[in-house]
Design a protein around this motif. Structure first.
Motif, PDB file in Angstrom:
ATOM      1  N   GLU A   1       0.824  -1.208   0.000  1.00 47.91           N
ATOM      2  CA  GLU A   1       0.000   0.000   0.000  1.00 47.91           C
ATOM      3  C   GLU A   1       0.860   1.262   0.000  1.00 47.91           C
ATOM      4  O   GLU A   1       2.011   1.252   0.454  1.00 47.91           O
ATOM      5  N   ASP A   2       0.273   2.327  -0.496  1.00 50.80           N
ATOM      6  CA  ASP A   2       0.856   3.664  -0.385  1.00 50.80           C
ATOM      7  C   ASP A   2       0.016   4.481   0.593  1.00 50.80           C
ATOM      8  O   ASP A   2      -1.217   4.382   0.582  1.00 50.80           O
TER       9      ASP A   2
ATOM     10  N   GLY B   1      -0.077  -1.568   6.952  1.00 52.62           N
ATOM     11  CA  GLY B   1      -0.905  -2.072   5.874  1.00 52.62           C
ATOM     12  C   GLY B   1      -1.490  -3.432   6.205  1.00 52.62           C
ATOM     13  O   GLY B   1      -1.382  -3.919   7.332  1.00 52.62           O
ATOM     14  N   ARG B   2      -2.087  -4.066   5.192  1.00 50.11           N
ATOM     15  CA  ARG B   2      -2.779  -5.336   5.407  1.00 50.11           C
ATOM     16  C   ARG B   2      -1.843  -6.424   5.934  1.00 50.11           C
ATOM     17  O   ARG B   2      -2.232  -7.270   6.731  1.00 50.11           O
TER      18      ARG B   2
ATOM     19  N   LEU C   1       4.325   1.523   7.245  1.00 52.98           N
ATOM     20  CA  LEU C   1       4.338   2.358   6.054  1.00 52.98           C
ATOM     21  C   LEU C   1       4.690   3.814   6.328  1.00 52.98           C
ATOM     22  O   LEU C   1       5.217   4.501   5.466  1.00 52.98           O
TER      23      LEU C   1
ATOM     24  N   ASN D   1      -9.066   3.423   2.356  1.00 53.52           N
ATOM     25  CA  ASN D   1      -8.414   2.135   2.153  1.00 53.52           C
ATOM     26  C   ASN D   1      -8.439   1.387   3.473  1.00 53.52           C
ATOM     27  O   ASN D   1      -7.657   1.692   4.374  1.00 53.52           O
TER      28      ASN D   1
ATOM     29  N   ALA E   1      -7.331  -1.304   4.368  1.00 53.80           N
ATOM     30  CA  ALA E   1      -6.111  -2.019   4.735  1.00 53.80           C
ATOM     31  C   ALA E   1      -5.183  -1.159   5.589  1.00 53.80           C
ATOM     32  O   ALA E   1      -4.339  -1.683   6.319  1.00 53.80           O
ATOM     33  N   LEU E   2      -5.335   0.156   5.509  1.00 55.45           N
ATOM     34  CA  LEU E   2      -4.470   1.056   6.262  1.00 55.45           C
ATOM     35  C   LEU E   2      -5.015   1.266   7.675  1.00 55.45           C
ATOM     36  O   LEU E   2      -6.196   1.565   7.850  1.00 55.45           O
TER      37      LEU E   2
END
Length: 267
Positions: free
Chosen positions: A102-103, A123-124, A129, A246, A248-249
């Motif tokens: 992810e970003d 992230g996931r 990150l 998102n 996932a974040l």
């Protein structure tokens, strides 16, 4: 025929069956058991399903348990809320999209950097990150090589984590594994997730032991006691927040607790 998801479904059933003590379900007949936990036929009887059907479920055969069956297994195995949710997630057999790192959106990164409290984004796959100056000071994320920026790698491989969590390291490490297991089992065929677990298994005997227990749990808030080299021992409350754009974040924030970290008195 078995599939990776079905195998994990069977593994999870087996782990819960072996963990459940006969006394807990009124099955202690006084006879010595060769293996821990309940027998397959006992679980089948408690759930009101056929023994052959239950055996096929544990073997990871390509069968689809109904909601009624899942409810019955939940009751028979005395699953808690997190375990019951995980059982259903494994039963759905939904194949997730391939993992892509992810970003962190620039807006989120700026918010994290502006916070005075220790904060970081994962992230996931639990990759680290983004983090702020306070998190770098407390947790040392800025000293990690790029390939090591992952919460589990930090916890099980980075020596600093063991020093920081001190006597609470084992408890916190097991908690993290149980949390991560709920995500991993839904991505168990993804090479990125497989590579992460393989690296951890190769590097940590504790990880192998606790990972094979197949425990799961939910929750993203609590307390941690950290023994910092410069700041001394401090207690922190922590909470995690999911990003709307998102899911996932996740943003984790640590808040120091004013009361000194002390052990509770024995009664």
């Amino acid at each position: 025929m078995t599939t990776p998801t079905r195998t994990l479904f069977g593994d999870f059933l087996r782990s819960r069956r072996k963990k459940l003590k006969p006394d807990a379900v009124g099955l202690n007949d006084g006879r010595r058991r060769r293996t821990p936990g309940l027998r397959r036929e006992e679980v089948a009887e408690l759930a009101g399903i056929g023994v052959d059907w239950y055996v096929r479920l544990e073997q990871g055969r390509d069968v689809s348990p109904s909601e009624t069956t899942l409810d019955a297994l939940t009751r028979a195995l005395r699953l808690d809320q997190a375990e019951a949710a995980h059982l259903r997630a494994l039963a759905r057999r939904a194949e997730p999209r391939a993992f892509v790192p992810e970003d962190v959106p620039p807006t989120v990164a700026r918010i994290v950097a502006s916070l005075e409290l220790p904060a970081y984004v994962t992230g996931r796959r639990w990759d680290i990150l983004a983090w702020n100056v306070a998190a770098a000071d407390l947790l040392g994320f800025d000293r990690l090589a790029e390939a090591d920026r992952n919460i589990l790698i930090y916890m099980f491989i980075e020596p600093e984590a063991r020093r920081l969590f001190a006597t609470g390291w084992a408890h916190e490490a097991r908690r993290m594994i149980a949390l991560f297991r709920m995500t991993y089992d839904l991505h168990a065929t993804d090479p990125a997730f497989v590579a992460l677990v393989q690296r951890l298994c190769a590097s940590s005997a504790e990880f192998v032991l606790w990972w094979n227990a197949h425990d799961v749990r939910s929750g993203g808030a609590g307390e941690k006691v950290l023994a910092h080299a410069r700041h001394g021992t401090q207690r922190y409350e922590y909470a995690t927040f999911q990003a709307n754009d998102n899911s996932a974040l996740k943003l984790a924030i640590y808040t120091p607790v004013d009361a000194p970290a002390t052990k509770p008195r024995s009664s």
